[in-house]
Write a protein that holds these residues in place. Structure first.
Motif, PDB file in Angstrom:
ATOM      1  N   VAL A 160      63.697  70.532  57.671  1.00  0.00           N
ATOM      2  CA  VAL A 160      63.602  70.327  59.103  1.00  0.00           C
ATOM      3  C   VAL A 160      64.156  68.985  59.464  1.00  0.00           C
ATOM      4  O   VAL A 160      64.954  69.098  60.400  1.00  0.00           O
ATOM      5  CB  VAL A 160      62.109  70.262  59.386  1.00  0.00           C
ATOM      6  CG1 VAL A 160      61.866  69.893  60.727  1.00  0.00           C
ATOM      7  CG2 VAL A 160      61.504  71.718  59.113  1.00  0.00           C
ATOM      8  N   TYR A 161      63.900  68.015  58.748  1.00  0.00           N
ATOM      9  CA  TYR A 161      64.610  66.669  58.909  1.00  0.00           C
ATOM     10  C   TYR A 161      66.220  66.745  58.868  1.00  0.00           C
ATOM     11  O   TYR A 161      66.784  66.307  59.993  1.00  0.00           O
ATOM     12  CB  TYR A 161      64.049  65.784  57.852  1.00  0.00           C
ATOM     13  CG  TYR A 161      62.567  65.319  57.934  1.00  0.00           C
ATOM     14  CD1 TYR A 161      61.757  65.536  58.911  1.00  0.00           C
ATOM     15  CD2 TYR A 161      62.084  64.788  56.536  1.00  0.00           C
ATOM     16  CE1 TYR A 161      60.515  65.370  58.692  1.00  0.00           C
ATOM     17  CE2 TYR A 161      60.811  64.693  56.478  1.00  0.00           C
ATOM     18  CZ  TYR A 161      59.952  64.982  57.662  1.00  0.00           C
ATOM     19  OH  TYR A 161      58.645  64.996  57.420  1.00  0.00           O
ATOM     20  N   LEU A 162      66.732  67.522  57.901  1.00  0.00           N
ATOM     21  CA  LEU A 162      68.272  67.650  57.654  1.00  0.00           C
ATOM     22  C   LEU A 162      68.650  68.188  58.900  1.00  0.00           C
ATOM     23  O   LEU A 162      69.680  67.877  59.637  1.00  0.00           O
ATOM     24  CB  LEU A 162      68.577  68.187  56.437  1.00  0.00           C
ATOM     25  CG  LEU A 162      69.883  68.420  56.213  1.00  0.00           C
ATOM     26  CD1 LEU A 162      70.799  67.131  56.011  1.00  0.00           C
ATOM     27  CD2 LEU A 162      69.945  69.337  54.701  1.00  0.00           C
ATOM     28  N   MET A 163      68.130  69.280  59.528  1.00  0.00           N
ATOM     29  CA  MET A 163      68.501  70.000  60.570  1.00  0.00           C
ATOM     30  C   MET A 163      68.581  69.474  61.597  1.00  0.00           C
ATOM     31  O   MET A 163      69.232  69.844  62.694  1.00  0.00           O
ATOM     32  CB  MET A 163      67.651  71.425  60.639  1.00  0.00           C
ATOM     33  CG  MET A 163      67.915  72.526  59.288  1.00  0.00           C
ATOM     34  SD  MET A 163      69.636  72.922  59.034  1.00  0.00           S
ATOM     35  CE  MET A 163      70.266  71.965  57.774  1.00  0.00           C
ATOM     36  N   ALA A 164      67.641  68.647  61.750  1.00  0.00           N
ATOM     37  CA  ALA A 164      67.469  67.621  63.061  1.00  0.00           C
ATOM     38  C   ALA A 164      68.724  67.156  63.307  1.00  0.00           C
ATOM     39  O   ALA A 164      69.179  66.941  64.379  1.00  0.00           O
ATOM     40  CB  ALA A 164      66.176  66.781  63.150  1.00  0.00           C
ATOM     41  N   GLU A 172      68.449  72.905  71.369  1.00  0.00           N
ATOM     42  CA  GLU A 172      67.336  73.461  72.129  1.00  0.00           C
ATOM     43  C   GLU A 172      66.707  74.516  71.236  1.00  0.00           C
ATOM     44  O   GLU A 172      65.243  74.461  71.065  1.00  0.00           O
ATOM     45  CB  GLU A 172      67.711  74.173  73.309  1.00  0.00           C
ATOM     46  CG  GLU A 172      67.866  73.176  74.502  1.00  0.00           C
ATOM     47  CD  GLU A 172      66.820  72.056  74.987  1.00  0.00           C
ATOM     48  OE1 GLU A 172      65.557  72.747  74.845  1.00  0.00           O
ATOM     49  OE2 GLU A 172      66.908  71.149  74.919  1.00  0.00           O
ATOM     50  N   GLN A 173      67.526  75.142  70.351  1.00  0.00           N
ATOM     51  CA  GLN A 173      67.046  76.171  69.584  1.00  0.00           C
ATOM     52  C   GLN A 173      66.244  75.543  68.268  1.00  0.00           C
ATOM     53  O   GLN A 173      65.108  75.674  68.057  1.00  0.00           O
ATOM     54  CB  GLN A 173      68.020  76.873  68.592  1.00  0.00           C
ATOM     55  CG  GLN A 173      68.457  78.001  69.650  1.00  0.00           C
ATOM     56  CD  GLN A 173      69.675  78.776  68.748  1.00  0.00           C
ATOM     57  OE1 GLN A 173      70.522  78.120  68.563  1.00  0.00           O
ATOM     58  NE2 GLN A 173      69.562  80.321  68.746  1.00  0.00           N
ATOM     59  N   TYR A 174      67.044  74.190  67.854  1.00  0.00           N
ATOM     60  CA  TYR A 174      66.149  73.369  66.819  1.00  0.00           C
ATOM     61  C   TYR A 174      64.716  73.062  67.360  1.00  0.00           C
ATOM     62  O   TYR A 174      63.671  72.965  66.755  1.00  0.00           O
ATOM     63  CB  TYR A 174      66.981  72.157  66.441  1.00  0.00           C
ATOM     64  CG  TYR A 174      66.301  71.213  65.638  1.00  0.00           C
ATOM     65  CD1 TYR A 174      65.858  71.813  64.300  1.00  0.00           C
ATOM     66  CD2 TYR A 174      65.847  70.151  66.148  1.00  0.00           C
ATOM     67  CE1 TYR A 174      65.246  70.747  63.444  1.00  0.00           C
ATOM     68  CE2 TYR A 174      64.863  69.336  65.273  1.00  0.00           C
ATOM     69  CZ  TYR A 174      64.534  69.719  64.068  1.00  0.00           C
ATOM     70  OH  TYR A 174      63.793  68.833  63.120  1.00  0.00           O
ATOM     71  N   LEU A 175      64.787  72.297  68.467  1.00  0.00           N
ATOM     72  CA  LEU A 175      63.447  71.741  69.294  1.00  0.00           C
ATOM     73  C   LEU A 175      62.494  72.907  69.325  1.00  0.00           C
ATOM     74  O   LEU A 175      61.220  72.456  69.028  1.00  0.00           O
ATOM     75  CB  LEU A 175      63.909  71.389  70.441  1.00  0.00           C
ATOM     76  CG  LEU A 175      64.672  69.794  70.456  1.00  0.00           C
ATOM     77  CD1 LEU A 175      65.047  69.435  71.864  1.00  0.00           C
ATOM     78  CD2 LEU A 175      64.087  68.693  69.677  1.00  0.00           C
ATOM     79  N   GLN A 176      62.839  73.974  69.635  1.00  0.00           N
ATOM     80  CA  GLN A 176      61.748  75.046  69.922  1.00  0.00           C
ATOM     81  C   GLN A 176      61.274  75.500  68.403  1.00  0.00           C
ATOM     82  O   GLN A 176      60.164  75.689  68.356  1.00  0.00           O
ATOM     83  CB  GLN A 176      62.395  76.151  70.382  1.00  0.00           C
ATOM     84  CG  GLN A 176      61.368  77.602  70.405  1.00  0.00           C
ATOM     85  CD  GLN A 176      60.251  77.281  71.248  1.00  0.00           C
ATOM     86  OE1 GLN A 176      60.343  76.704  72.343  1.00  0.00           O
ATOM     87  NE2 GLN A 176      59.010  77.749  70.827  1.00  0.00           N
ATOM     88  N   PHE A 177      61.969  75.630  67.421  1.00  0.00           N
ATOM     89  CA  PHE A 177      61.562  75.703  65.981  1.00  0.00           C
ATOM     90  C   PHE A 177      60.960  74.748  65.473  1.00  0.00           C
ATOM     91  O   PHE A 177      59.692  74.887  64.952  1.00  0.00           O
ATOM     92  CB  PHE A 177      62.944  75.876  65.085  1.00  0.00           C
ATOM     93  CG  PHE A 177      62.633  75.940  63.532  1.00  0.00           C
ATOM     94  CD1 PHE A 177      62.410  77.024  62.861  1.00  0.00           C
ATOM     95  CD2 PHE A 177      62.697  74.583  63.072  1.00  0.00           C
ATOM     96  CE1 PHE A 177      62.281  77.195  61.562  1.00  0.00           C
ATOM     97  CE2 PHE A 177      62.935  74.650  61.538  1.00  0.00           C
ATOM     98  CZ  PHE A 177      62.508  75.805  60.792  1.00  0.00           C
ATOM     99  N   PHE A 178      61.270  73.543  65.964  1.00  0.00           N
ATOM    100  CA  PHE A 178      60.215  72.326  65.171  1.00  0.00           C
ATOM    101  C   PHE A 178      59.179  72.405  66.128  1.00  0.00           C
ATOM    102  O   PHE A 178      57.853  72.003  65.615  1.00  0.00           O
ATOM    103  CB  PHE A 178      61.073  70.900  65.674  1.00  0.00           C
ATOM    104  CG  PHE A 178      60.313  69.807  65.055  1.00  0.00           C
ATOM    105  CD1 PHE A 178      60.233  69.486  63.960  1.00  0.00           C
ATOM    106  CD2 PHE A 178      59.821  68.890  66.121  1.00  0.00           C
ATOM    107  CE1 PHE A 178      59.659  68.405  63.401  1.00  0.00           C
ATOM    108  CE2 PHE A 178      59.028  67.760  65.572  1.00  0.00           C
ATOM    109  CZ  PHE A 178      59.143  67.428  64.358  1.00  0.00           C
ATOM    110  N   ARG A 179      59.103  72.665  67.337  1.00  0.00           N
ATOM    111  CA  ARG A 179      57.865  72.540  68.144  1.00  0.00           C
ATOM    112  C   ARG A 179      56.879  73.489  67.553  1.00  0.00           C
ATOM    113  O   ARG A 179      55.720  73.547  67.414  1.00  0.00           O
ATOM    114  CB  ARG A 179      58.185  72.697  69.717  1.00  0.00           C
ATOM    115  CG  ARG A 179      56.939  72.454  70.665  1.00  0.00           C
ATOM    116  CD  ARG A 179      57.572  72.621  72.097  1.00  0.00           C
ATOM    117  NE  ARG A 179      58.643  73.129  72.345  1.00  0.00           N
ATOM    118  CZ  ARG A 179      59.767  72.450  72.632  1.00  0.00           C
ATOM    119  NH1 ARG A 179      59.795  71.185  72.809  1.00  0.00           N
ATOM    120  NH2 ARG A 179      61.118  72.824  72.921  1.00  0.00           N
TER     121      ARG A 179
END
Length: 192
Positions: A160-164, A172-179
């Motif tokens: 998750v950190y790496l993908m950030a 936006e897709q990443y932020l939804q995944f993380f949230r």
């Protein structure tokens, strides 16, 4: 917390269709056995969605020779189980990154050093310098504040950190995944 798995798969079975995961997608529980070194887990599991299965088959088609795997047209436990049985019959696929990534094995991310030096940071932000898995490892289930603070980082969290750092086109897709993942953590009310 899911452990780090390392080894060569010797058996897989699509065992169940579990309730939706933190992304809200129905997920199939894939159980596997590994030829692993002593002291390492010999068996484990991972959850994958129908979309994950389709992406996996696409990776096999584009990265390896995908002959005779007969990807199912309908996502049933029996169809996906038979497909996975055909997959592990191929020695080329057994030792491939797509299969390791799909099963969430053979990658811990522990060799990444976030923000310790410029060359290390370049590995984080430049995909060509460091290979990230094509699928997220199995996420942890954190139940308590103490566990959240004291548990060792899991491969999923490092992913998750790496993908950030790498999600500039799809932020936006990443932020939804993380949230969605963070919503699985217990709420912390703070001091009274």
């Amino acid at each position: 917390l899911p452990p780090y798995y390392e080894g060569t798969p010797t058996f897989t079975t699509v065992a169940a269709l579990d309730p939706p995961d933190f992304r809200g997608e129905e997920s199939y529980r894939i159980e596997f056995q590994l030829d692993a070194e002593a002291g390492m887990p010999q068996e484990g599991f991972v959850h994958r969605s129908w979309e994950d299965f389709k992406k996996f088959d696409h990776l096999l088609t584009t990265h390896l020779l995908n002959f005779g795997l007969q990807f199912p047209t309908e996502p049933t436990i029996d169809n996906l189980d038979a497909y996975m049985k055909r997959v592990i019959e191929h020695s080329t696929i057994l030792r491939s990154n797509p299969l390791s990534d799909f099963l969430g094995i053979n990658w811990s991310g522990r060799d990444l050093k976030f923000l310790q030096s410029l060359p290390d940071f370049m590995q984080v932000v430049i995909p060509a310098l460091y290979r990230a898995p094509d699928f997220a490892p199995e996420p942890p289930i954190i139940d308590t504040e103490e566990e959240c603070i004291t548990a060792e980082e899991t491969p999923f969290e490092i992913y998750v950190y790496l993908m950030a750092f790498r999600s500039k086109e799809v932020l936006e897709q990443y932020l939804q995944f993380f949230r969605s993942f963070m919503d699985t953590y217990p709420s912390f009310e703070g001091l009274p």
